[in-house]
Motif scaffolding. Sequence first.
Motif, PDB file in Angstrom:
ATOM      1  N   ILE A 189     -24.914  11.438  94.553  1.00  0.00           N
ATOM      2  CA  ILE A 189     -25.868  10.975  93.535  1.00  0.00           C
ATOM      3  C   ILE A 189     -26.291  12.205  92.728  1.00  0.00           C
ATOM      4  O   ILE A 189     -26.649  13.240  93.311  1.00  0.00           O
ATOM      5  CB  ILE A 189     -27.138  10.351  94.175  1.00  0.00           C
ATOM      6  N   GLN A 190     -26.253  12.105  91.423  1.00  0.00           N
ATOM      7  CA  GLN A 190     -26.635  13.234  90.567  1.00  0.00           C
ATOM      8  C   GLN A 190     -28.138  13.480  90.654  1.00  0.00           C
ATOM      9  O   GLN A 190     -28.932  12.549  90.575  1.00  0.00           O
ATOM     10  CB  GLN A 190     -26.219  12.955  89.111  1.00  0.00           C
ATOM     11  N   ASP A 191     -28.496  14.740  90.785  1.00  0.00           N
ATOM     12  CA  ASP A 191     -29.906  15.109  90.865  1.00  0.00           C
ATOM     13  C   ASP A 191     -30.235  15.988  89.651  1.00  0.00           C
ATOM     14  O   ASP A 191     -29.885  17.157  89.619  1.00  0.00           O
ATOM     15  CB  ASP A 191     -30.130  15.869  92.194  1.00  0.00           C
ATOM     16  N   GLY A 192     -30.840  15.412  88.638  1.00  0.00           N
ATOM     17  CA  GLY A 192     -31.226  16.174  87.441  1.00  0.00           C
ATOM     18  C   GLY A 192     -30.078  16.340  86.458  1.00  0.00           C
ATOM     19  O   GLY A 192     -29.068  15.629  86.521  1.00  0.00           O
ATOM     20  N   ASP A 193     -30.230  17.298  85.545  1.00  0.00           N
ATOM     21  CA  ASP A 193     -29.171  17.580  84.573  1.00  0.00           C
ATOM     22  C   ASP A 193     -28.002  18.283  85.274  1.00  0.00           C
ATOM     23  O   ASP A 193     -28.167  18.843  86.356  1.00  0.00           O
ATOM     24  CB  ASP A 193     -29.710  18.501  83.459  1.00  0.00           C
TER      25      ASP A 193
END
Length: 288
Positions: A189-193
């Motif tokens: 899961i992407q966390d932030g930019d």
Amino acid sequence: MEVIVVTIEKLSNGFEYILVQNSSAVAKIALQGAHLFHYCKTNEEPLLWLSDISYYEQGKAIRGGIPICWPWFGFHKDKTLPQHGFARTSIWKFVSSDEPDAKTSSVIFRLTHSDETLKMWNHKFDLELKITINDSLKLELKTTNLDEGEFTITQALHTYFAVSDISEVSINGLNKKPYLDALTLKQEIQDGDIFFNSEVDRVYQKVDGEVILRDKNREITIMNSCSSSVVVWNPWIEKTKRMSAMREDAYRNMLCIESSNAYDDAVVVKPNSSHTLEAVILSLHKSS
Ligand code: TA6
């Protein structure tokens, strides 16, 4: 007087491309792959990265610009078939051009099934790419199924963006999105930019909004339709050494953000039906 020109040009080895010039931009599109390999707005730097040691030879995809990956994205399980499909190395037909006003040109290219494509992918199809060139860039890739039964495609507009320095750019718009990490084959899961300090090769999923590439002097916004997957790729140091038609330090000035239907976003196209993958790319110059 405004200049609007669409001409067919030829390199000394016979490699043909369409040159489009209007009052907003200049663009070059190779007949091989309907491959847009140059787009530059008037008085700005080119938007697309293009390797200065790229091939312009039949059968070898240009390294840079916007290769069309179709009818499959990535490796085929039959390893004798080309990675990213055959559309990018096939010769397309230049169908027409239109200049609705001094700022806008559009060009249409077509690829249809042949004995050669049927050997690689046993389906009858009509594939059309419309590119609209003005202050923004719009690509519409329309797949029509001419077969008796349905078929499934994965695809990507494999856009190489030119960046000032990879360590200074970020991608916004994918926070909290799930992605397949193609390097580990794990779901994350992407966390932030997104920032870059090593190789990145990911298929983001469930993407429903704009993706923004922030660079020192410009901001690029990518808006996709009929697509919920976005591929982000930078080969970094070691992989670049193994890439064809790329200089060793090329990874510093490029980054791919690919408008796609990849992985679990594959598309089923019914007979006599069409699917159009669309990408609109806007760039805004930031004054320093
Ligand atoms: O879109 C990312 C990717 O699939 C990478 O894995 C990478 O190898 C790249 O495309 C370039 O592929 P190509 O076949 O053009 O060398």
